[in-house]
Design an enzyme around this catalytic site. Structure first.
Site, PDB file in Angstrom:
ATOM      1  N   LYS A 141      -7.441   8.038  -1.018  1.00 34.84           N
ATOM      2  CA  LYS A 141      -8.784   8.407  -0.521  1.00 34.84           C
ATOM      3  C   LYS A 141      -9.354   9.630  -1.242  1.00 34.84           C
ATOM      4  O   LYS A 141      -9.626  10.669  -0.622  1.00 34.84           O
ATOM      5  CB  LYS A 141      -8.730   8.660   0.989  1.00 34.84           C
ATOM      6  CG  LYS A 141      -8.263   7.470   1.806  1.00 34.84           C
ATOM      7  CD  LYS A 141      -8.317   7.768   3.292  1.00 34.84           C
ATOM      8  CE  LYS A 141      -7.868   6.608   4.145  1.00 34.84           C
ATOM      9  NZ  LYS A 141      -6.411   6.308   4.070  1.00 34.84           N
ATOM     10  N   THR A 150     -11.447   4.973  10.844  1.00 38.30           N
ATOM     11  CA  THR A 150     -11.412   4.380  12.190  1.00 38.30           C
ATOM     12  C   THR A 150     -10.995   5.410  13.238  1.00 38.30           C
ATOM     13  O   THR A 150     -11.236   5.216  14.421  1.00 38.30           O
ATOM     14  CB  THR A 150     -10.453   3.168  12.242  1.00 38.30           C
ATOM     15  OG1 THR A 150      -9.251   3.533  11.581  1.00 38.30           O
ATOM     16  CG2 THR A 150     -11.049   1.960  11.571  1.00 38.30           C
ATOM     17  N   ARG A 169       3.344  -1.106  10.553  1.00 40.41           N
ATOM     18  CA  ARG A 169       4.461  -1.160  11.502  1.00 40.41           C
ATOM     19  C   ARG A 169       4.767  -2.527  12.104  1.00 40.41           C
ATOM     20  O   ARG A 169       5.954  -2.811  12.346  1.00 40.41           O
ATOM     21  CB  ARG A 169       4.254  -0.098  12.592  1.00 40.41           C
ATOM     22  CG  ARG A 169       4.497   1.307  12.038  1.00 40.41           C
ATOM     23  CD  ARG A 169       3.855   2.363  12.883  1.00 40.41           C
ATOM     24  NE  ARG A 169       2.393   2.288  12.811  1.00 40.41           N
ATOM     25  CZ  ARG A 169       1.576   3.104  13.457  1.00 40.41           C
ATOM     26  NH1 ARG A 169       2.072   4.057  14.218  1.00 40.41           N
ATOM     27  NH2 ARG A 169       0.271   2.987  13.330  1.00 40.41           N
ATOM     28  N   LYS A 186       0.841  -1.198   0.000  1.00 38.87           N
ATOM     29  CA  LYS A 186       0.000   0.000   0.000  1.00 38.87           C
ATOM     30  C   LYS A 186       0.875   1.247   0.000  1.00 38.87           C
ATOM     31  O   LYS A 186       1.761   1.395   0.841  1.00 38.87           O
ATOM     32  CB  LYS A 186      -0.899   0.009   1.243  1.00 38.87           C
ATOM     33  CG  LYS A 186      -1.832   1.211   1.301  1.00 38.87           C
ATOM     34  CD  LYS A 186      -2.840   1.063   2.414  1.00 38.87           C
ATOM     35  CE  LYS A 186      -2.392   1.595   3.736  1.00 38.87           C
ATOM     36  NZ  LYS A 186      -2.222   3.048   3.817  1.00 38.87           N
TER      37      LYS A 186
HETATM   38  O1  C5P Z   1       1.291   0.655  10.900  1.00 36.23           O
HETATM   39  P1  C5P Z   1      -0.135   0.246  10.841  1.00 36.23           P
HETATM   40  O2  C5P Z   1      -0.350  -1.244  10.684  1.00 36.23           O
HETATM   41  O3  C5P Z   1      -0.955   0.840  11.965  1.00 36.23           O
HETATM   42  O4  C5P Z   1      -0.659   0.902   9.465  1.00 36.23           O
HETATM   43  C1  C5P Z   1      -1.999   0.859   9.085  1.00 36.23           C
HETATM   44  C2  C5P Z   1      -2.173   1.501   7.755  1.00 36.23           C
HETATM   45  O5  C5P Z   1      -3.560   1.495   7.425  1.00 36.23           O
HETATM   46  C3  C5P Z   1      -1.729   2.945   7.684  1.00 36.23           C
HETATM   47  O6  C5P Z   1      -1.210   3.152   6.359  1.00 36.23           O
HETATM   48  C4  C5P Z   1      -2.996   3.746   7.855  1.00 36.23           C
HETATM   49  O7  C5P Z   1      -2.954   4.970   7.171  1.00 36.23           O
HETATM   50  C5  C5P Z   1      -4.017   2.827   7.211  1.00 36.23           C
HETATM   51  N1  C5P Z   1      -5.369   3.007   7.687  1.00 36.23           N
HETATM   52  C6  C5P Z   1      -5.737   2.877   9.017  1.00 36.23           C
HETATM   53  N2  C5P Z   1      -7.055   3.065   9.380  1.00 36.23           N
HETATM   54  C7  C5P Z   1      -7.971   3.362   8.455  1.00 36.23           C
HETATM   55  C8  C5P Z   1      -7.605   3.479   7.110  1.00 36.23           C
HETATM   56  C9  C5P Z   1      -6.270   3.296   6.753  1.00 36.23           C
HETATM   57  O8  C5P Z   1      -4.906   2.579   9.868  1.00 36.23           O
HETATM   58  N3  C5P Z   1      -9.226   3.509   8.805  1.00 36.23           N
END
Ligand code: C5P
Length: 251
Positions: A74, A136, A228, A45
């Site tokens: 988005k 979220t 992460r 992504k």
């Molecule tokens: O590092 P982590 O696993 O928290 O990353 C989650 C990814 O998903 C990030 O790129 C974040 O921008 C994306 N995301 C999110 N919640 C959402 C939509 C996208 O955490 N509702």
């Protein structure tokens, strides 16, 4: 408009379910993560940070190297602007891009139709188009301050239904919302892409409502977005392998 097709990627192969979020502040770091996960992870992504830093040619190159790219920008604008941005995303060769469902049915339908027409004319694979329902990070207080009287779950259901009726291939949503989305959209081919994933015992970082990979898959998520827990791990390859094993068990 044609009905959304079954996602051919949606198989029982764990590698077809994991999308690694490249949320890093340099092209070098991104390249090194992609290289380290070579042969194990094929879906990545690219979000606002890396896109703003590295630009469309970087995305095009990554897609041309055989990786499936989810371009997470988005889009939310007037129908013409979003449709034309969608065409540019398709031209880059991305596998998926997303829009905000709150942009409305005309915006989503027009994007789906114009991108489909473009892809047929130019003989390129149409990217999957997914819609963000309620972020979220937005709780009841945010909905209320922007004038939405529904509760979060009600608003997610409403926007998921609108996205489906407007020809979107699926939604990006928290695993907590999978039940509500499957209730409001009957088509099993409607994709649910789920971020906020944390393996057992992992740190939450800034995520609050998290779900383990196994639970998200068991609840019916099609693709998991993981950042992460893999990219910041001391051994990203081991971390990815553990998550793929957990997905395999849940499948
Ligand atoms: O590092 P982590 O696993 O928290 O990353 C989650 C990814 O998903 C990030 O790129 C974040 O921008 C994306 N995301 C999110 N919640 C959402 C939509 C996208 O955490 N509702």
């Amino acid at each position: 408009m044609t009905a959304p097709k079954m996602n051919p990627e949606n198989t029982a192969r764990p590698a077809d379910r994991l999308i690694v979020a490249l949320d890093v502040d340099s092209v070098e770091k991104s390249n090194s993560i992609v290289a380290e996960l070579d042969g194990m992870v094929t879906m990545f992504k690219v979000g606002l940070q890396l896109y703003t830093l590295a630009g469309p040619r970087f995305v095009e190159k990554l897609a041309a190297s055989g990786k499936k790219i989810f371009l997470d920008l988005k889009f939310h604008d007037i129908p013409n602007t979003v449709a034309k941005a969608g065409i540019e995303a398709a031209r880059l060769g991305v596998w998926m891009f997303n829009v905000h469902a709150s942009g409305g049915s005309e915006m989503m339908q027009r994007t789906r139709d114009e991108v489909s027409d473009f892809c047929i004319k130019t003989d390129v694979a149409r990217p999957l188009i997914t819609a963000v329902t309620v972020l979220t990070s937005s709780g009841p207080a945010v909905l209320s301050e922007i004038g939405v009287s529904a509760n979060v779950e009600g608003q997610v259901e409403k926007l998921a239904q609108l996205a489906s009726e407007s020809g979107m291939d699926g939604v990006v949503a928290s695993a907590k919302e999978i039940g509500a989305i499957r209730r409001s959209v009957a088509a099993p081919s409607f994709l649910i892409v789920t971020p906020g994933i944390r393996p057992e015992n992992a740190t939450y970082d800034d995520q609050k409502r998290v779900t383990t990979p196994g639970t998200a898959i068991s609840k019916g998520a099609d693709h998991l977005v993981v950042g992460r827990p893999i990219t910041a791990a001391s051994n990203p390859r081991d971390a990815a392998e553990n998550i793929l094993n957990e997905i395999a068990k849940a499948l």
